[in-house]
Design an enzyme around this catalytic site. Sequence first.
Site, PDB file in Angstrom:
ATOM      1  CG  ASP A 127      -2.022   1.005   1.157  1.00  0.00           C
ATOM      2  OD1 ASP A 127      -2.658   1.089   0.086  1.00  0.00           O
ATOM      3  OD2 ASP A 127      -2.255   1.735   2.137  1.00  0.00           O
ATOM      4  CG  HIS A 159       2.638   6.618  -1.609  1.00  0.00           C
ATOM      5  ND1 HIS A 159       2.176   7.027  -2.830  1.00  0.00           N
ATOM      6  CD2 HIS A 159       1.558   6.192  -0.930  1.00  0.00           C
ATOM      7  CE1 HIS A 159       0.861   6.848  -2.881  1.00  0.00           C
ATOM      8  NE2 HIS A 159       0.460   6.340  -1.744  1.00  0.00           N
TER       9      HIS A 159
END
Length: 485
Positions: free
Chosen positions: A235, A240
């Site tokens: 996730d 990111h």
Amino acid sequence: MVSRVIPVDPFDLVIFGGTGDLARRKILPGLYRRYLAGQMPAEARVIGAARSDLGVEGYRSLIAEALEEFVADDMRPAEAVAGFLDHLGYVAVDARGETGWADLTSNLRDSVVRAFYFSVTPALFSDLAERVHAHGLVEPDTRIVVEKPFGRDLASARALNAELATHFDESQIYRIDHYLGKETVQNLMAVRFGNILFEPLWNAQYIDHVQITVAETVGVGGRGSYYDKSGAMRDMVQNHLMQLLCLTAMEPPAQFEPDAVRDEKLKVIRALQAVPEPDVVRGQYTAAGGMPGYLEDVENPDSTTESFVAIRAQIANWRWSGTPFYLRTGKRLRARLSEIVVRFKQTRHSIFDADARGAPNELTIRLQPDEGMDLRVTIKEPGPGGMRLIDVPLDMTFADALGPDAEDVTDAYERLIMDVIRGNQTLFMRGDEVEAAWAWTDPIIESWEADDRLRPAPYDAGGAGPEEALALMHRDGRRWKDIRT
Ligand code: NAD
């Protein structure tokens, strides 16, 4: 200071999933802010497309409510909201069937930029790509925006890339990672490559280590069933954190141009060494301070999914060999904070007394909660009493430094959507980058899945993460910066 708004060309932007959470919370409020800033041309149209039979007026009411909820009161004069809503259309479309496609086709104009935003569950990405293509909606200049997650491992990301490539050219595909749209992330490039000051020192000779932290205070919330199948590695880390690592570590691209930047990021990912087991920690929060634990949140007492990951990453290239990058992300931590900390080495030799010595320089690039940068430098402690050194911040919080223009730094989505309309892919991930990132994270995830003795280490909700993560740095004689705002 007056902000410069460069208008974009007229466009038809179709948002599949236009009634969903992301569309209501981020995409439409972002577009509204661009409208307010005067960036949206009069001929621009945003067409919501989802399954419900809402009609245009129903959709406009839904978005009016979303703006009320997600845009500040003083940014919502009635005539501005009404003017924005006039740009909105709606078509009921089924990504998995034939309903609505003829209607959508007749709604699109040939003379304007055309973009399709896939803001739906990833299970529908392929269906949408296929139908958009089959209905003849793809012109050479058409773009698609694909939300995260892009696959759940290398194999699925490859399959999705291959599927998209049968209908679209890579130059038409915009894989979104909203971290790349943050003002500070772009500022990282401006600081590195726009100043003479930093780049000569930006290497293993002068940098001791880098810490990248993305800490959240929230738990898994309503996303428990999705999150439990995903975990922090998929996730947050694969996308990111790795993007932040790439931008911090990449070589200067020859130009600030999409493929030049993405080529350099890809080289960083490919230079990452495989992570040995002792260099990775995964954690799972447990009930504390009145907050439930992860297992209660996901209603799965046997879950071994991680809500926290810390990694000691090593980049095997000339610039970085010997300088570790410590990555850490987790839910239910003490504070909401995203930052990159670049810790420089001590001066080689101190001319001052040993006990007068200052701390090493440290550059902190903050993405959340308030975007800005902070450089810690050593100075003399004021006053008499000899040469005592202290370190002080040279703080630049954008909201303070830029005044009203700092309004522009609030949201990444609006910037990225405008980049799509402009046809600028610099801040979007290329297919090969995404695959390379999965190729690095897959073996770590597979080792966890192969051996369920390797359960996540517990940590208190509201704390700083598991003890093991602290030990990961202590082992190297270093420590994490505190998670606090
Ligand atoms: P959501 O469940 O709130 O909305 C899904 C949307 O898809 C709805 O508009 C629904 O009507 C539409 N839809 C469902 N089935 C359809 C079909 N067969 N045909 C046409 N439309 C259909 O989802 P969301 O939270 O808005 O997430 C959308 C995407 O954005 C997902 O890929 C998600 O991973 C990603 N994302 C969401 C967030 C977030 O904060 N919500 C953050 C990052 C990424």
